[in-house]
Structures are given as structure tokens and as C-alpha cells.
Motif scaffolding. Structure first.
Motif, PDB file in Angstrom:
ATOM      1  N   ILE A 194    -104.144   8.330  11.275  1.00  0.00           N
ATOM      2  CA  ILE A 194    -103.874   6.949  10.961  1.00  0.00           C
ATOM      3  C   ILE A 194    -103.925   5.926  12.244  1.00  0.00           C
ATOM      4  O   ILE A 194    -104.579   4.865  12.512  1.00  0.00           O
ATOM      5  CB  ILE A 194    -102.889   6.710   9.742  1.00  0.00           C
ATOM      6  N   SER A 195    -102.987   6.403  12.934  1.00  0.00           N
ATOM      7  CA  SER A 195    -102.786   5.713  14.190  1.00  0.00           C
ATOM      8  C   SER A 195    -103.705   5.346  15.035  1.00  0.00           C
ATOM      9  O   SER A 195    -104.162   4.239  15.418  1.00  0.00           O
ATOM     10  CB  SER A 195    -101.522   6.153  14.876  1.00  0.00           C
ATOM     11  N   LYS A 196    -104.501   6.519  15.233  1.00  0.00           N
ATOM     12  CA  LYS A 196    -105.749   6.593  16.262  1.00  0.00           C
ATOM     13  C   LYS A 196    -106.818   5.600  15.469  1.00  0.00           C
ATOM     14  O   LYS A 196    -107.628   5.000  16.234  1.00  0.00           O
ATOM     15  CB  LYS A 196    -106.383   7.915  16.439  1.00  0.00           C
ATOM     16  N   LEU A 197    -107.003   5.745  14.321  1.00  0.00           N
ATOM     17  CA  LEU A 197    -108.050   4.692  13.496  1.00  0.00           C
ATOM     18  C   LEU A 197    -107.724   3.449  13.670  1.00  0.00           C
ATOM     19  O   LEU A 197    -108.718   2.646  14.203  1.00  0.00           O
ATOM     20  CB  LEU A 197    -107.905   5.194  11.979  1.00  0.00           C
ATOM     21  N   VAL A 198    -106.377   2.911  13.499  1.00  0.00           N
ATOM     22  CA  VAL A 198    -106.130   1.715  13.625  1.00  0.00           C
ATOM     23  C   VAL A 198    -106.013   1.096  15.103  1.00  0.00           C
ATOM     24  O   VAL A 198    -106.578   0.206  15.253  1.00  0.00           O
ATOM     25  CB  VAL A 198    -104.399   1.409  13.034  1.00  0.00           C
ATOM     26  N   CYS A 199    -105.817   1.863  15.817  1.00  0.00           N
ATOM     27  CA  CYS A 199    -105.888   1.475  17.298  1.00  0.00           C
ATOM     28  C   CYS A 199    -107.133   1.269  17.668  1.00  0.00           C
ATOM     29  O   CYS A 199    -107.513   0.396  18.701  1.00  0.00           O
ATOM     30  CB  CYS A 199    -105.174   2.542  18.044  1.00  0.00           C
ATOM     31  N   MET A 200    -108.179   2.266  17.167  1.00  0.00           N
ATOM     32  CA  MET A 200    -109.535   2.148  17.567  1.00  0.00           C
ATOM     33  C   MET A 200    -110.129   0.905  17.206  1.00  0.00           C
ATOM     34  O   MET A 200    -110.734   0.051  17.808  1.00  0.00           O
ATOM     35  CB  MET A 200    -110.369   3.092  17.097  1.00  0.00           C
ATOM     36  N   TYR A 201    -109.858   0.513  15.966  1.00  0.00           N
ATOM     37  CA  TYR A 201    -110.319  -0.955  15.516  1.00  0.00           C
ATOM     38  C   TYR A 201    -109.805  -2.043  15.956  1.00  0.00           C
ATOM     39  O   TYR A 201    -110.359  -3.103  16.081  1.00  0.00           O
ATOM     40  CB  TYR A 201    -110.006  -0.886  13.838  1.00  0.00           C
ATOM     41  N   LEU A 202    -108.519  -2.085  16.537  1.00  0.00           N
ATOM     42  CA  LEU A 202    -107.941  -3.128  17.034  1.00  0.00           C
ATOM     43  C   LEU A 202    -108.546  -3.144  18.419  1.00  0.00           C
ATOM     44  O   LEU A 202    -109.019  -4.387  18.881  1.00  0.00           O
ATOM     45  CB  LEU A 202    -106.229  -2.614  17.279  1.00  0.00           C
ATOM     46  N   LYS A 203    -108.835  -2.031  19.132  1.00  0.00           N
ATOM     47  CA  LYS A 203    -109.339  -2.269  20.569  1.00  0.00           C
ATOM     48  C   LYS A 203    -110.870  -2.902  20.472  1.00  0.00           C
ATOM     49  O   LYS A 203    -111.255  -3.651  21.343  1.00  0.00           O
ATOM     50  CB  LYS A 203    -109.736  -0.785  21.051  1.00  0.00           C
ATOM     51  N   LYS A 204    -111.636  -2.599  19.387  1.00  0.00           N
ATOM     52  CA  LYS A 204    -113.007  -3.014  19.101  1.00  0.00           C
ATOM     53  C   LYS A 204    -112.808  -4.587  18.794  1.00  0.00           C
ATOM     54  O   LYS A 204    -113.930  -5.243  19.194  1.00  0.00           O
ATOM     55  CB  LYS A 204    -113.539  -2.552  17.900  1.00  0.00           C
ATOM     56  N   SER A 205    -111.816  -5.040  18.455  1.00  0.00           N
ATOM     57  CA  SER A 205    -111.386  -6.609  18.419  1.00  0.00           C
ATOM     58  C   SER A 205    -110.778  -7.176  19.437  1.00  0.00           C
ATOM     59  O   SER A 205    -110.254  -8.296  19.318  1.00  0.00           O
ATOM     60  CB  SER A 205    -110.719  -6.840  16.950  1.00  0.00           C
ATOM     61  N   ASN A 206    -110.766  -6.657  20.556  1.00  0.00           N
ATOM     62  CA  ASN A 206    -109.994  -7.218  21.777  1.00  0.00           C
ATOM     63  C   ASN A 206    -108.683  -7.427  21.658  1.00  0.00           C
ATOM     64  O   ASN A 206    -108.093  -8.342  22.023  1.00  0.00           O
ATOM     65  CB  ASN A 206    -110.610  -8.377  22.180  1.00  0.00           C
ATOM     66  N   ILE A 207    -108.017  -6.455  21.052  1.00  0.00           N
ATOM     67  CA  ILE A 207    -106.535  -6.455  20.916  1.00  0.00           C
ATOM     68  C   ILE A 207    -106.091  -5.144  21.334  1.00  0.00           C
ATOM     69  O   ILE A 207    -106.724  -4.051  21.220  1.00  0.00           O
ATOM     70  CB  ILE A 207    -106.208  -6.352  19.289  1.00  0.00           C
ATOM     71  N   ASN A 208    -104.835  -5.205  22.202  1.00  0.00           N
ATOM     72  CA  ASN A 208    -104.582  -3.942  22.926  1.00  0.00           C
ATOM     73  C   ASN A 208    -103.380  -3.279  21.945  1.00  0.00           C
ATOM     74  O   ASN A 208    -102.325  -3.755  21.987  1.00  0.00           O
ATOM     75  CB  ASN A 208    -103.758  -4.404  24.129  1.00  0.00           C
ATOM     76  N   PRO A 209    -103.657  -2.262  21.545  1.00  0.00           N
ATOM     77  CA  PRO A 209    -102.720  -1.446  20.705  1.00  0.00           C
ATOM     78  C   PRO A 209    -101.800  -0.461  21.587  1.00  0.00           C
ATOM     79  O   PRO A 209    -102.289   0.007  22.477  1.00  0.00           O
ATOM     80  CB  PRO A 209    -103.757  -0.422  19.743  1.00  0.00           C
ATOM     81  N   LEU A 210    -100.551  -0.620  21.173  1.00  0.00           N
ATOM     82  CA  LEU A 210     -99.520   0.287  21.784  1.00  0.00           C
ATOM     83  C   LEU A 210     -98.851   1.306  20.666  1.00  0.00           C
ATOM     84  O   LEU A 210     -98.028   0.687  19.744  1.00  0.00           O
ATOM     85  CB  LEU A 210     -98.389  -0.566  22.548  1.00  0.00           C
ATOM     86  N   PRO A 211     -99.486   2.713  20.698  1.00  0.00           N
ATOM     87  CA  PRO A 211     -98.813   3.285  19.349  1.00  0.00           C
ATOM     88  C   PRO A 211     -97.474   3.915  19.860  1.00  0.00           C
ATOM     89  O   PRO A 211     -97.274   4.198  20.905  1.00  0.00           O
ATOM     90  CB  PRO A 211    -100.195   4.282  19.387  1.00  0.00           C
ATOM     91  N   PHE A 212     -96.626   4.036  18.645  1.00  0.00           N
ATOM     92  CA  PHE A 212     -95.397   4.816  18.820  1.00  0.00           C
ATOM     93  C   PHE A 212     -95.240   5.700  17.345  1.00  0.00           C
ATOM     94  O   PHE A 212     -95.791   5.160  16.380  1.00  0.00           O
ATOM     95  CB  PHE A 212     -94.209   3.782  18.567  1.00  0.00           C
ATOM     96  N   TYR A 213     -94.939   6.967  17.487  1.00  0.00           N
ATOM     97  CA  TYR A 213     -94.860   7.600  16.445  1.00  0.00           C
ATOM     98  C   TYR A 213     -93.354   7.651  15.779  1.00  0.00           C
ATOM     99  O   TYR A 213     -93.278   8.601  14.898  1.00  0.00           O
ATOM    100  CB  TYR A 213     -95.405   9.104  16.960  1.00  0.00           C
ATOM    101  N   ASN A 214     -92.545   7.014  16.338  1.00  0.00           N
ATOM    102  CA  ASN A 214     -91.142   6.884  15.734  1.00  0.00           C
ATOM    103  C   ASN A 214     -90.506   5.737  16.049  1.00  0.00           C
ATOM    104  O   ASN A 214     -91.023   5.020  17.098  1.00  0.00           O
ATOM    105  CB  ASN A 214     -90.197   7.936  15.771  1.00  0.00           C
ATOM    106  N   ALA A 215     -89.446   5.104  15.320  1.00  0.00           N
ATOM    107  CA  ALA A 215     -88.965   3.730  15.447  1.00  0.00           C
ATOM    108  C   ALA A 215     -88.222   3.841  16.640  1.00  0.00           C
ATOM    109  O   ALA A 215     -87.980   2.697  17.627  1.00  0.00           O
ATOM    110  CB  ALA A 215     -88.328   3.484  14.191  1.00  0.00           C
ATOM    111  N   GLU A 216     -87.668   4.872  16.939  1.00  0.00           N
ATOM    112  CA  GLU A 216     -86.650   4.941  18.257  1.00  0.00           C
ATOM    113  C   GLU A 216     -87.522   4.788  19.392  1.00  0.00           C
ATOM    114  O   GLU A 216     -87.013   3.736  20.325  1.00  0.00           O
ATOM    115  CB  GLU A 216     -86.237   6.403  18.252  1.00  0.00           C
ATOM    116  N   ASP A 217     -88.666   5.179  19.772  1.00  0.00           N
ATOM    117  CA  ASP A 217     -89.255   5.050  20.955  1.00  0.00           C
ATOM    118  C   ASP A 217     -89.762   3.539  21.034  1.00  0.00           C
ATOM    119  O   ASP A 217     -89.960   2.800  21.958  1.00  0.00           O
ATOM    120  CB  ASP A 217     -90.545   5.705  20.898  1.00  0.00           C
ATOM    121  N   ALA A 218     -89.892   2.840  19.870  1.00  0.00           N
ATOM    122  CA  ALA A 218     -90.552   1.493  19.816  1.00  0.00           C
ATOM    123  C   ALA A 218     -89.231   0.411  20.118  1.00  0.00           C
ATOM    124  O   ALA A 218     -89.424  -0.220  20.825  1.00  0.00           O
ATOM    125  CB  ALA A 218     -90.934   1.024  18.426  1.00  0.00           C
TER     126      ALA A 218
END
Length: 236
Positions: A17-41
Motif C-alpha cells: 500500500i505504501s509503495k502504491l500511494v508513493c507511486m501515485y504521489l510522485k506522478k503528481s509531482n509530490i515528494n513522498p517520504l515513507p515510514f513503516y512505523n510511527a516511531e521513525d516518523a
């Protein structure tokens, strides 16, 4: 010089899901920064990283999305929009998410294209600059600045989430008219399906910020069995 792409934190533990959302964001000129848990964010915030918007899952390993959201709002108040994207669709979860400071609650499964369109709408609203010819509606000691989407009390800015502002603006522009929850939801959320109990949540949040005594509202009144009405007599 090219305009800087907006940064969006994607806090989602399901990699697909993270990769799918990030891919669509990139296509819309938005820079996605993925995190897989809240602590890292949270660690990213402590190093000075500050996103323009945040997409948050609730069912995360370790710290839950709700606990993260509480800490996040203590740090940034209503400054940064938060969109919850979760498989949890119970009324209690949606209401809690909105009460803890989320601007929108999107349930899984979702359309990635629609999700990105909603992200873009929040980013446009966030980046609206004040205009020298600011359109203003005054009521009581408050001023609603329509161009910059800001509420002020005696000249001091009152923090509002994007959706809080949208609901308030709609009520104020229709002052004196009784508006049903369905009407408010349809006009503000602009989606075909959704939970109209969100309207009551936002009315409650606005009353806490506007009213001296939220239990005896003077600005946003309830017409029992009909809906809500903004007190036209208080608009200057």
C-alpha cells in the motif's frame, strides 16, 4: 528555479500500500517520504523534517496511529494537514480520529487517484497566501479571512484544521439559514458516500473554539430535528 515539490509523510506499515500511494504521489509531482512505523516518523520530526501533509494509517506496529496523532498535534497544532487512511471504519474510530486532529478520514480500500486528488486539495488550501485585498466576515470578536482561510480573534490567529475552516466558512456564508447535517456534509465534504456524524464532530470542535460556553452556543445554534444555524445577528 523549479518550485519545490511538497513533502508528504506516508506512515503505512503495509509495504504494498505504501509503495502504491508513493507511486501515485510522485506522478503528481509530490515528494513522498515513507515510514513503516510511527516511531521513525517522530524521529524525523526531531531532526527538523517537517512535511506539508501527512498520510497516516491507524494499525501500526508499536505506537498506534491514534497515539502518534496526539503527539503530532501537540507539536504542530493545526498547521499541517493529516489524512487518516485506515481499514478501521467504525463510527468510533472515525470520530476519534477527527477529534484527535485529523482533517480527513479515508477508509480502505480506496482509489489511489482520488486519494491524491484529496491530498492536492489540502495542499492548495494550506499554501493559500494572504491577499492585500482580504475578504473578511466579522462576527463578535472574530474575523474570518476568506482569501487566506484564517480565523482570528481580536487579531490573533485561532488554529483551525482545513475541514474546520471549511465547515465554519459554509455556516457563516449561509448565516440565518438552518442547514441539515446532510446538507453540510454534501456541500463541504463533496463525496457521494460518507459518515455524516463527522458534521456533529466538527460542530463540537468549532464551538469549543468560538463559544465562551459551548453548552449554550451563541454563534452556532442547534435547531433540534432540523440542523444547525449560524447566528446572523452577530455578523457585523
Amino acid at each position: 528555479m523549479d518550485e519545490k515539490m511538497p513533502d508528504v509523510f506516508v506512515i503505512e506499515d503495509e509495504e504494498s500500500i505504501s509503495k502504491l500511494v508513493c507511486m501515485y504521489l510522485k506522478k503528481s509531482n509530490i515528494n513522498p517520504l515513507p515510514f513503516y512505523n510511527a516511531e521513525d516518523a517522530l524521529k524525523a520530526f526531531s531532526t527538523g523534517q517537517k512535511p506539508d501533509l501527512l498520510i497516516l494509517d491507524l494499525n501500526l506496529p508499536g505506537m498506534s496511529g491514534f497515539d502518534f496523532l496526539k503527539q503530532f498535534r501537540e507539536m504542530f497544532k493545526a498547521e499541517i494537514p493529516v489524512m487518516i487512511v485506515s481499514a478501521r471504519d467504525a463510527d468510533e474510530d472515525i470520530i476519534n480520529g477527527l477529534q484527535f486532529g485529523a482533517d480527513e478520514f479515508v477508509t480502505k480500500p480506496f482509489s489511489p487517484g482520488v486519494l491524491v486528488a484529496r491530498v492536492q486539495a489540502h495542499l492548495r488550501r494550506k499554501n493559500l497566501n494572504s491577499s492585500s485585498s482580504e475578504d473578511t466576515i466579522n462576527f463578535g470578536c472574530f474575523s474570518l479571512l476568506l482569501n487566506s482561510c484564517v480565523l482570528k480573534k481580536d487579531g490573533h490567529k485561532i488554529p483551525l484544521s482545513t475541514k474546520e475552516y471549511d465547515v465554519l466558512e459554509y455556516l457563516v456564508k449561509n448565516a440565518g439559514t438552518v442547514l441539515s447535517p446532510e446538507k453540510i456534509f454534501n456541500e463541504v465534504w463533496k463525496v457521494q458516500y460518507g459518515d455524516i456524524t463527522a458534521v456533529a464532530v466538527y460542530i463540537q470542535r468549532l464551538r469549543k473554539k468560538l463559544e465562551e460556553d459551548p453548552s449554550n452556543a451563541q454563534f452556532i445554534k442547534t435547531e433540534f430535528g432540523k440542523g444547525y444555524i449560524f447566528n446572523k445577528d452577530l455578523i457585523k
